[in-house]
Design an enzyme around this catalytic site. Structure first.
Site, short mmCIF file in Angstrom:
data_model
loop_
_atom_site.label_atom_id
_atom_site.label_comp_id
_atom_site.label_asym_id
_atom_site.label_seq_id
_atom_site.Cartn_x
_atom_site.Cartn_y
_atom_site.Cartn_z
N HIS A 196 1.24 -6.07 -2.80
CA HIS A 196 0.84 -5.45 -4.06
C HIS A 196 2.01 -5.24 -5.02
O HIS A 196 1.81 -4.68 -6.10
CB HIS A 196 0.16 -4.11 -3.77
CG HIS A 196 -0.96 -4.21 -2.79
ND1 HIS A 196 -2.14 -4.88 -3.07
CD2 HIS A 196 -1.08 -3.76 -1.51
CE1 HIS A 196 -2.94 -4.82 -2.02
NE2 HIS A 196 -2.32 -4.15 -1.06
N ILE A 211 -1.85 -8.43 -5.98
CA ILE A 211 -3.21 -7.96 -6.20
C ILE A 211 -3.26 -6.44 -6.12
O ILE A 211 -2.36 -5.79 -5.60
CB ILE A 211 -4.19 -8.57 -5.18
CG1 ILE A 211 -3.81 -8.17 -3.74
CG2 ILE A 211 -4.24 -10.09 -5.33
CD1 ILE A 211 -4.81 -8.62 -2.69
N GLY A 214 -7.22 -2.59 -2.39
CA GLY A 214 -8.67 -2.41 -2.30
C GLY A 214 -9.07 -0.96 -2.52
O GLY A 214 -10.06 -0.67 -3.20
#
Length: 287
Positions: A196, A211, A214
């Protein structure tokens, strides 16, 4: 090393004590984008410790008192490089104080063998209690999809049920624009996975850029439900479950569609710029 069902199912986890301050509470809120409008009182109550209604966001317990990335232990039998966060469930029994200390008790609820070449589902549960009072704050269940670890001879059922989204047009829609640095802020709440933060590691994992976590997109969807249907009152959100469908990239706009049926809210979230469904099968229970 393959998964040994009995060993993994009965894996002991130490109780984790975590102290936190109002700073941590605010940092979690900022990490999921609350505070984007500093004049919105519904946002100020989660980002300013002197607000008369200051409180943690109700999804914050999912980041509290966890055991860390324990699947990297070779003794787990899990191919950690191939795991994905498949689903997240949270039941909120009592509000979490704005600061204090909590105790996390983690255990493996079940391991489902989907078969050779089909992976495995690992259901990990965590109960969070307030350290001083012993009050049970939350119970969470995280589903890990171990893509490379099926065929170990474990049980093939039962899997946890997945909520079905209504077929009618959504009753409510809310959009949250994420920051380009959203993952860099959110990781300060405890998830330091370099996927991340490091462009190099992200590319090595098959992504063009780091990314979003979540659980960050999970918190954003929770914020959409909270401010759209619960009037911003964290005490009204009692359960929040969903399935992760696709990665989110920092800077994207997340559109959450919601359907309200009594005390149940169904929801799903799309990354607007790509028109990509990223969160699905959402189920929220409200007071």
């Amino acid at each position: 090393m393959a998964i040994n069902y009995e060993t993994l199912k009965n894996r002991p986890f130490p109780e984790i004590e975590q102290s936190y301050s109002t700073r941590d509470t605010i940092l979690y809120a900022l990490g999921i984008g609350v505070g984007a409008d500093p004049l919105d009182d519904d946002q100020v109550r989660f980002t300013f410790e002197e607000h008369e209604a200051f409180a943690p966001l109700p999804t914050m317990p999912v980041v509290m008192a966890g055991p860390g990335f324990w699947m990297r232990d070779p003794g787990s039998g899990v191919t950690w490089e191939k795991v994905l966060h498949g689903e997240q469930r949270l039941t909120i029994h009592n509000p979490m104080p704005a600061e204090g200390a909590v105790i996390g008790k983690t255990y493996i609820k079940e391991i489902i063998d989907k078969g050779e070449g089909k992976g495995a589902l690992i259901y990990v549960a965590r109960e969070v209690h307030d350290k001083d009072s012993g009050v049970h704050i939350s119970t969470s269940i995280s589903t890990t999809f171990a893509r490379a670890d099926g065929g170990f001879g474990g049980p093939t059922a039962p899997t946890l049920p997945v909520h079905t989204i209504p077929e009618r047009e959504a009753d409510f829609v809310d959009e949250v624009s994420t920051l380009q640095q959203a993952a860099l802020i959110y990781r300060l709440s405890g998830d330091s996975n370099p996927l991340h933060a490091s462009p190099e590691i992200a590319r090595g994992s098959g992504f063009p850029a780091p990314i979003l976590h979540g659980l960050c997109s999970y918190g954003i969807a929770g914020w959409s439900v909270l401010r759209t249907i619960c009037g911003g009152d964290p005490a009204k959100l009692k359960q929040f479950d969903l399935r992760f469908s696709a990665p989110v990239f920092p800077g994207e706009t997340l559109r959450t569609e919601m359907w309200k049926d009594g005390d149940v809210v169904s929801f799903r979230t799309t990354a607007v710029e790509r028109e990509k469904l990223v969160l699905n099968n959402g189920f929220a229970r409200i007071a």
